[in-house]
Every structure is written in C-alpha cells, then in structure tokens.
Motif scaffolding. Structure first.
Motif, mmCIF file in Angstrom:
data_model
loop_
_atom_site.group_PDB
_atom_site.id
_atom_site.type_symbol
_atom_site.label_atom_id
_atom_site.label_comp_id
_atom_site.label_asym_id
_atom_site.label_seq_id
_atom_site.Cartn_x
_atom_site.Cartn_y
_atom_site.Cartn_z
ATOM 1 N N ALA A 169 -13.191 4.374 -3.518
ATOM 2 C CA ALA A 169 -12.245 4.564 -2.408
ATOM 3 C C ALA A 169 -12.421 3.450 -1.391
ATOM 4 O O ALA A 169 -11.455 2.949 -0.809
ATOM 5 C CB ALA A 169 -12.474 5.932 -1.772
ATOM 6 N N TRP A 220 -15.200 6.932 2.502
ATOM 7 C CA TRP A 220 -13.839 6.384 2.587
ATOM 8 C C TRP A 220 -12.893 7.329 1.866
ATOM 9 O O TRP A 220 -13.220 7.831 0.792
ATOM 10 C CB TRP A 220 -13.776 4.989 1.942
ATOM 11 N N ALA A 221 -11.750 7.552 2.457
ATOM 12 C CA ALA A 221 -10.780 8.461 1.840
ATOM 13 C C ALA A 221 -9.432 7.775 1.752
ATOM 14 O O ALA A 221 -8.875 7.342 2.759
ATOM 15 C CB ALA A 221 -10.672 9.747 2.646
ATOM 16 N N ARG A 222 -8.900 7.689 0.536
ATOM 17 C CA ARG A 222 -7.597 7.053 0.335
ATOM 18 C C ARG A 222 -6.464 7.885 0.907
ATOM 19 O O ARG A 222 -5.473 7.372 1.373
ATOM 20 C CB ARG A 222 -7.346 6.833 -1.174
ATOM 21 N N ILE A 266 -8.470 4.873 10.075
ATOM 22 C CA ILE A 266 -9.026 3.518 10.119
ATOM 23 C C ILE A 266 -8.479 2.695 11.290
ATOM 24 O O ILE A 266 -9.073 1.690 11.681
ATOM 25 C CB ILE A 266 -8.765 2.740 8.798
ATOM 26 N N ASP A 268 -7.436 6.597 5.231
ATOM 27 C CA ASP A 268 -6.234 5.758 5.148
ATOM 28 C C ASP A 268 -4.990 6.646 5.279
ATOM 29 O O ASP A 268 -4.363 6.699 6.315
ATOM 30 C CB ASP A 268 -6.236 4.972 3.823
ATOM 31 N N THR A 295 -2.389 2.087 5.887
ATOM 32 C CA THR A 295 -2.241 0.720 5.378
ATOM 33 C C THR A 295 -0.780 0.424 5.048
ATOM 34 O O THR A 295 -0.338 -0.714 5.148
ATOM 35 C CB THR A 295 -3.123 0.482 4.141
ATOM 36 N N ARG A 321 -6.345 -2.406 0.228
ATOM 37 C CA ARG A 321 -5.015 -2.126 0.792
ATOM 38 C C ARG A 321 -4.865 -2.779 2.166
ATOM 39 O O ARG A 321 -3.789 -3.298 2.495
ATOM 40 C CB ARG A 321 -4.829 -0.624 0.955
ATOM 41 N N VAL A 322 -5.929 -2.716 2.964
ATOM 42 C CA VAL A 322 -5.856 -3.321 4.301
ATOM 43 C C VAL A 322 -5.594 -4.820 4.158
ATOM 44 O O VAL A 322 -4.735 -5.386 4.848
ATOM 45 C CB VAL A 322 -7.150 -3.075 5.095
ATOM 46 N N GLU A 356 -8.320 13.493 -0.661
ATOM 47 C CA GLU A 356 -9.669 12.958 -0.840
ATOM 48 C C GLU A 356 -10.538 13.251 0.393
ATOM 49 O O GLU A 356 -11.706 13.647 0.267
ATOM 50 C CB GLU A 356 -9.596 11.453 -1.096
ATOM 51 N N PRO A 362 0.828 -1.215 0.000
ATOM 52 C CA PRO A 362 0.000 0.000 0.000
ATOM 53 C C PRO A 362 0.859 1.259 0.000
ATOM 54 O O PRO A 362 1.965 1.261 0.539
ATOM 55 C CB PRO A 362 -0.798 -0.105 1.311
ATOM 56 N N PRO A 363 0.347 2.323 -0.608
ATOM 57 C CA PRO A 363 1.147 3.547 -0.725
ATOM 58 C C PRO A 363 1.168 4.369 0.564
ATOM 59 O O PRO A 363 0.251 4.297 1.373
ATOM 60 C CB PRO A 363 0.428 4.334 -1.826
ATOM 61 N N LEU A 382 0.608 -0.605 8.197
ATOM 62 C CA LEU A 382 0.060 -1.912 8.548
ATOM 63 C C LEU A 382 0.809 -3.039 7.840
ATOM 64 O O LEU A 382 0.890 -4.164 8.338
ATOM 65 C CB LEU A 382 -1.434 -1.958 8.175
ATOM 66 N N ALA A 433 -2.058 -5.410 3.044
ATOM 67 C CA ALA A 433 -1.103 -5.165 4.130
ATOM 68 C C ALA A 433 -1.038 -6.366 5.059
ATOM 69 O O ALA A 433 0.042 -6.809 5.459
ATOM 70 C CB ALA A 433 -1.496 -3.912 4.908
ATOM 71 N N VAL A 457 -9.386 1.140 -0.252
ATOM 72 C CA VAL A 457 -8.865 1.125 1.115
ATOM 73 C C VAL A 457 -8.972 -0.282 1.713
ATOM 74 O O VAL A 457 -8.001 -0.796 2.294
ATOM 75 C CB VAL A 457 -9.592 2.160 2.004
ATOM 76 N N LEU A 458 -10.119 -0.912 1.540
ATOM 77 C CA LEU A 458 -10.264 -2.271 2.082
ATOM 78 C C LEU A 458 -9.282 -3.234 1.413
ATOM 79 O O LEU A 458 -8.720 -4.118 2.069
ATOM 80 C CB LEU A 458 -11.702 -2.758 1.923
ATOM 81 N N LEU A 470 -8.788 -5.896 10.801
ATOM 82 C CA LEU A 470 -9.248 -4.592 10.346
ATOM 83 C C LEU A 470 -10.306 -4.637 9.230
ATOM 84 O O LEU A 470 -11.301 -3.898 9.311
ATOM 85 C CB LEU A 470 -8.040 -3.744 9.917
ATOM 86 N N PRO A 471 -10.141 -5.485 8.212
ATOM 87 C CA PRO A 471 -11.157 -5.443 7.140
ATOM 88 C C PRO A 471 -12.567 -5.730 7.663
ATOM 89 O O PRO A 471 -13.499 -4.970 7.402
ATOM 90 C CB PRO A 471 -10.685 -6.536 6.168
ATOM 91 N N LEU A 500 -13.854 -2.839 9.993
ATOM 92 C CA LEU A 500 -14.242 -1.615 9.285
ATOM 93 C C LEU A 500 -15.586 -1.795 8.588
ATOM 94 O O LEU A 500 -16.438 -0.900 8.602
ATOM 95 C CB LEU A 500 -13.157 -1.223 8.269
#
Lengths: 526, 210
Positions: free
Chosen positions: B4, A103-105, A261, A312, A316, B11-12, A109, A11-12, A319, B15, B8-9, A83-84, A87
């Motif tokens: 998004a 949701w915001a990357r 998150i 985020d 991530t 990416r989680v 955003e 992830p970035p 993480l 990770a 995000v999910l 976490l998934p 959330l």
C-alpha cells in the motif's frame, strides 16, 4: 518500486459504494426535502448567524489576517507540491519516535487496518475523537460489523450517534438540532440520565460529561483523526474544545490516528500560522480551548502504542487535477459552510457526503468522482451553489471554491456526452448566427406567453427543460422583442430624444477631467 | 505484490507528474517578533483569560505559596495532585493533602483529586494560551486533565505577545498541550458553554516578577 514505467497513471477515485462520500439522491431532490423542515431552517439560521458574527469579530481584530491567509495558502500548496518527500519524512520521524505507520489505499483498507489493530489489543470497544477522515471511510460501521463498539466522545458526535443520525456540519455535526431536541435524545438514549434534565446547554453538556467519564477511564484503545502532521518532526496535532480529545489521546494504552495524506505540513514552525487561522475561522475564538501535539510515544506519558494510518481514498485523484487540487488545502474550519446562502437553507444532509457545504461540493466529487453513466448524485454537487463567492472570502487558506465549482461543472458536462441541453445550445448557436432565423425564432418564442401564468412567469417547462423550471420561474417572453422595438417608429423616436438630452448635458457641465469618450460609451450601453 | 505504501506514494508521484505546478515560495509577511512591555503583556494575557472565564491571580513570586493556598482553600480543594518536579515551596502555605504523581498511578485514581497544581512551559498573551510540555514541574498529560480544577502557575517572562513567538519556545518532541481557558463546547446551537470533559475550572497565577 515506483510506478514510473513510462506515462504516469491517473490515480483512482475512492471506490464506488464505499464509505460516506455519496448519497442516494441528487442535491436538488435532497435539498427540496430539507427545505420543507421549518425547524431545521430556524436552527441553521440561528447557528450560522451566531458564528458569522463571532468569526468576523476575531478575524477583524488581527492586523495581519490577510498575510496569514497568504502564508497558509502557500504552505499548503507547497506541501502538496512536495507530498512524496514530506510523507516519507513524516513516516520516518514517527517511526523514530516509537510509532508505527500504516498506509491505506482506500476506505476498506484503512478500516481493516484499524479493526486489526483494535483486535490485537484484545479490546472490544474504542473511544473516538471527532474525525472527518474516519467518518469519510465509515469506520464506525466497519468496527460494529467486526464486533467492536465505537463510542463517539465529542458532544455533537455523541448526539448524532445516539440519535442514529448523520453529521450535518464539519465543526458542529449536530447543528441541525436545537436544545430541546438534544434534551429529548439524551432522555431517550443515555442510560441512567436524570429524568429531570432540562434544555440548558450547560446541563446537557454536564450530562454528556457524566456519561462519558467512565468510558474515558476504562477504555484501552482510542481512535482519532489529525488536524496537522508535521513532516519535519513527526508531530501530530488535534485541535479541540471539550477535552474529549485530550482524554482519548492521553488515557488509553493504544492510540490509532487516521490521517488523510493531505494533512501533512512541512515544518513545526508552520503551526504558528495555522494555530491562528483555524480557531478564528472555525469557532470564532482567538484560540480553541485545547490543542494536543504529540510525537510518537513518550515513555511514562500517554499511550505507549501509537499507530498512524495514512489514507489516500481519492486524494491522489484530486491531486492529479491542477485546478481541483486546491480543495486538498482545506483545513476543515467550516467557515465556508457558515457563510454559504445555500448551506444556510438546506443544511448539511442535502449534500449527502461527510463533507457538506461549499468545500464539500468541490471535495466530494473529486475524492469519489462523478460517474456520468450511473446518474451519480455527486454530479449534482458542483451545481449546489449560486457562485456568490462568500466562501472564497471566508476561506482561511484562500481556496477559490467558485472557480473550482465552475471547473467541476465543466468536467461534468464534458463527461456527460450528448444531452438535451447540449443539443439545445447547439441549435441556439446555429439560429443566432442567422439574423433572419433569429428574428423568426423570437417571434415564435412570443407564443410562450400562452403558457405563462398571470404573474407573467412560466413555472413549469416541458421536458427536457423541466430541469431548469423545477427550481426557477422563467419570465414569459415579452409581447414585442427588443429588436422589433428598435426597428419601430416608437423606438427611433425614444433613442433620438435620449441622444439630444445627452448632448445638452455634456454642453452644460463641460467637465474637464471627465473622460467624455468613456462616459459616452457607458451611457450607450445602458 | 505492491505494498500500500508503494502504491500510495506512486500515485502521489503520478498525480504530480500529470499536473506539474511550479515551486511555491511561502510569503511570511505576517507579524513576527512582536514584543510588548510587561504591563501590556500582563493586561492582554489577563483580558484574554478572563474572556474565557478563567480565574486570574497576578502576584509577585514571593507570594506564590500564599496565593496558591488561598485559591485552593476558596475552591474547597482538600486533596491535590502535583507533578514530581513542582517547586515544593509553592505549597508551603497549603494545609490539605498533597499527592505526588507518578507514571504508574492509574488515571482513574486522578479522578479522586480535587485539584492539580502545575507550572507551565510558555504562554501567549494575544490568545490567552498556556503551553504545557510535560517537563517535571508540569507532569504527564493525564495529571493536568483529569482533576476538575487546574491551578497553573505562569511566569510573566515566559508569556510571549503573539502566537509565532510562543510557538518558537516549544520543543517539538515533547508532548505539548495548549490550554486556552477551561474546557468548553459550542456544540449546542453554537453557544459557548464552559466545562465539558477537561477541568471545568482553570485558575492562572501569573507571577509578574518572574
């Protein structure tokens, strides 16, 4: 749907150049400036000393403090592992209770979502509860650029905002200001303030109350962060002291909450742990004056339009690091700042991030990265520590900050490629492998005495070693090396005398249970 | 285009796949099920409240109206707000103006009240905390927030010894406020100052036989 199309992607980080997770200059340079400010150091010393005593007092009185820390640590670790699902559960529960989840990357955003939501209400101003997440993403700056005026309502955030300053502490953002400075800021910046205002903290607080009262009563939109979001029930929580939080969470028509998150907790019951850990660790109180818990929208009570923005922005990425992710367990109590010998002297601005102090030094580089090629100031943060470990001892969720710092230093040097330091280490290793070369090198090092000052220290080394000598004095090499002394008549005679004395001592005491072998070993290494 | 949410999910999940860790059991060896006899709970609760500089009045239930009236008189509260479900007998001895709250009364109007009287949902002795949950005898959150004096009636039987016991009494879906003393700040040199935006005076009437 899922990005699981083979290998998982890394992830970035938070995109470079956005938000408030990176300063303009590396820590040593920024710290150097801050250290020159005597007033700042006095303010910080007084404040951190006060809070340390209070914290020890209230953590010491609980018989189960260590058990609470163990539970807190495990709950957060468990939450990160799941976490998934958590959330998604949080989103479902908030939605079921009439809230809307976004949701915001990244920072940009999240800022755009909030600005859009505010615009949709027709309001051109918002009242804000102190929030690290919105500070991190630079929400105020974004709202201002969109023609929306944000009003910070926490006393310290108000002081910082009025002075066009930056927060320097997680809990008390204006810790770098003393009462005289605050009085002057209020006199200069609060319209209609009593010109006779003195520097008594209660009077200063009263001036803030009078100034903000009207804003609370008339502003239609509030923006908050969240201390905890409970997946099981969709309940959100803000822990505060002044009542500005309650005002913002209760009086406006619309509430927008921006939450990282990592703030999600699995169960409502988990509050029983964190409502003990957080206030005692942060303000050193048995309980903070006010905690608000709300679940979506309640008809007839509080904002009827509720939005939760899940952020985020590099979380991530943290993480994805098995060691570094422990930093995400942070509950933002700031105990690590208050016990840190580095923070106490430099203050929060030297870290140049929303997250200062020991936790900032491990969180910031993980959220925003350490870009080796760009001489990134964040690369200096893992070195802003003496690794004394006081932060680990104080952390209510037992984040091993020193180990994280060492890991980040490791990552930084790995990334950095070939540096003069690396070459020097390589050369040293080669020399040390050959005794003859090593002896010669030591003799050569004796020449270092030539550049040493009268006090026997070298305060300035030539490049590439000047990075070391900028912040430390180096002891001049000794006249004679240990190896040379050891091989000399004088050395042999001294060792012989010491050995004789040792044998006599053993004979006289003749202690039964003492382990002679081990004693000897210890003596031998002295 | 991926939303998004999906990103995000995703990416989680990525990770966690990159750095898998074993499942963590949560040790809950901390104190739970803590119980104290009434006198000790009362003493502890009172000590904590006084430490926050709240005003405390222990009394028996039959004296509720008298104590409430005395407190309001002593503070010069001539006009008070009450939630719709407050026991009207508590105000039998009060001779000032009583305004019953309703959801459609704008919050700024609450600012003109001298005080608010509410009941409470639970308490925690160890931390001196009162829990309000928006029940009819406590009212909406704005009511107990805007007026400068909050008089809260707490039954000792609802006061638990510790935090876990008190949290167990809460109904998660209700809007809940934990109150530990009057509004305060530590923002100036980390010295505690009572009285910022919330009620500057908190008076707790503890009914020792309820």
């Amino acid at each position: 749907m899922s990005t699981f199309l083979g290998m998982p992607a890394r992830p970035p980080r938070s995109p470079y150049g956005t938000g408030n997770l990176r300063g303009d200059e590396p820590f040593p340079r920024a710290a150097h400036q801050e250290l020159g400010n005597g007033q700042l150091r006095r303010n910080l010393h007084k404040a951190t000393t006060t809070i340390r005593a209070k914290r020890l007092n209230v953590t010491g009185e609980l018989p189960d403090w260590e058990a609470l820390r163990d539970a807190g640590s495990a709950i957060k670790t468990d939450a990160m592992n799941r976490l998934p699902e958590l959330l998604e559960q949080l989103e479902l529960k908030v939605t079921e209770h009439g809230g809307t989840v976004h949701w915001a990357r990244d920072a940009a955003e999240a800022n755009e979502i909030v600005a859009r939501l505010v615009r949709a209400t027709g309001s051109s101003e918002v009242i804000k509860v102190k929030s690290m997440a919105t500070q991190e993403i630079g929400l105020n700056e974004h709202l201002e650029s969109a023609g929306i005026t944000p009003y910070e309502t926490d006393l310290a955030e108000l002081i910082v905002q009025l002075a066009h300053d930056k927060p320097s502490h997680i809990l008390v953002p204006a810790i770098h200001r003393n009462r005289d400075e605050i009085r002057q800021i209020f006199l200069d910046r609060i319209p209609g303030v009593d010109p006779e205002l003195d520097n008594v903290p209660a009077h200063l607080a009263a001036a803030a109350r009078a100034y903000l009262r009207q804003k609370f009563m008339t502003t239609k939109v509030a923006v908050s962060g969240a201390n905890f979001g409970i997946a099981e029930t969709g309940t959100l929580s803000v822990v505060e002291s002044e009542g500005n939080g309650r005002m913002c969470l209760t009086l406006p028509d619309t509430l927008i909450t921006v939450m990282g998150i990592e703030k999600v907790l699995p169960r409502y019951q988990d509050l029983e742990v964190f409502l003990q850990l957080l206030p005692r660790s942060s303000t050193g109180e048995r309980m903070n004056p006010y905690t608000s818990l709300w679940t979506g929208v309640t008809p007839g009570d509080g904002p009827q339009d509720f939005h939760l923005v899940l952020l985020d922005n590099g979380r991530t990425a943290a993480l994805a690091d098995a060691i570094g992710r422990a930093a995400l367990n942070c509950i933002r109590c700031s105990a690590c700042l208050n016990v840190c010998p580095v923070y106490e002297r430099t203050g929060g601005h030297a870290y140049a991030s929303t997250y200062p102090g020991p936790i900032g030094a491990v969180l910031t580089p993980q959220l925003a990265g350490m870009h080796a090629a760009d001489d990134d100031p964040n690369s200096s943060l893992p070195y802003a520590s003496s690794l004394c470990g006081a932060c680990f001892d104080a952390c209510p969720v037992k984040i091993d900050i020193p180990s994280l710092l060492v890991e980040l230093r490791h990552q930084h040097t790995e990334q950095a490629g070939t540096t003069p330091e690396k070459l020097a280490m390589k050369a040293a290793a080669a020399v040390m492998k050959r005794p003859a070369l090593y002896t010669g090198a030591q003799k050569a090092a004796g020449l270092g005495r030539v550049v040493a000052g009268r006090d026997g220290t070298i305060s300035r080394l030539p490049p590439p070693f000047n990075g070391w000598s900028d912040s430390r004095d180096t002891a001049a090499p000794p006249r004679r090396t240990f190896r040379a002394w050891f091989a000399s008549d004088e050395g042999r005679a001294t060792l012989r005398a010491a050995a004789d004395e040792h044998d006599r001592g053993q004979g006289e005491s003749d202690q039964g249970p003492g382990e002679p072998d081990r004693n000897q070993g210890e003596d031998g290494t002295r | 285009m991926t939303s998004a949410r999906e990103t995000v999910l995703g990416r989680v999940r990525d990770a966690l796949a990159l750095a898998p860790t074993p499942a963590t059991a949560v040790p809950r060896a901390y104190r739970t099920g803590w119980a104290l006899p009434d006198p000790e709970r009362l003493a502890l609760f009172t000590d904590r409240l006084l430490d926050y500089r709240a005003e405390v009045h222990p009394c028996t239930a039959d004296r509720t109206a008298k104590v409430v009236a005395e407190v309001l008189r002593d503070h010069g509260a001539r006009r008070i707000g009450v939630p719709a479900g407050l026991d009207p007998r508590w105000l039998d001895a009060y001779d000032g103006e009583v305004c019953q709250d309703a959801a459609d009364i704008p919050a700024p109007r609450l600012d003109s009240l001298d005080a608010v009287v509410t009941a409470s949902a639970a308490g925690c002795a160890e931390t001196g905390t009162i829990f309000l949950d928006g029940s009819p005898d406590q009212g909406r959150r704005a009511l107990s927030l805007v007026p400068d004096l909050h008089l809260c009636v707490v039954d000792l039987s609802s006061v638990e010894a510790g935090v876990p016991e008190a949290v167990a009494r809460l109904v998660p879906e209700r809007p809940t406020t934990l109150i530990s003393g009057p509004s305060a700040t530590s923002d100036i040199e980390l010295e505690r100052v009572e009285g910022v935006h919330g009620p500057r005076t908190l008076v707790v009437v503890i009914r020792t036989d309820r």
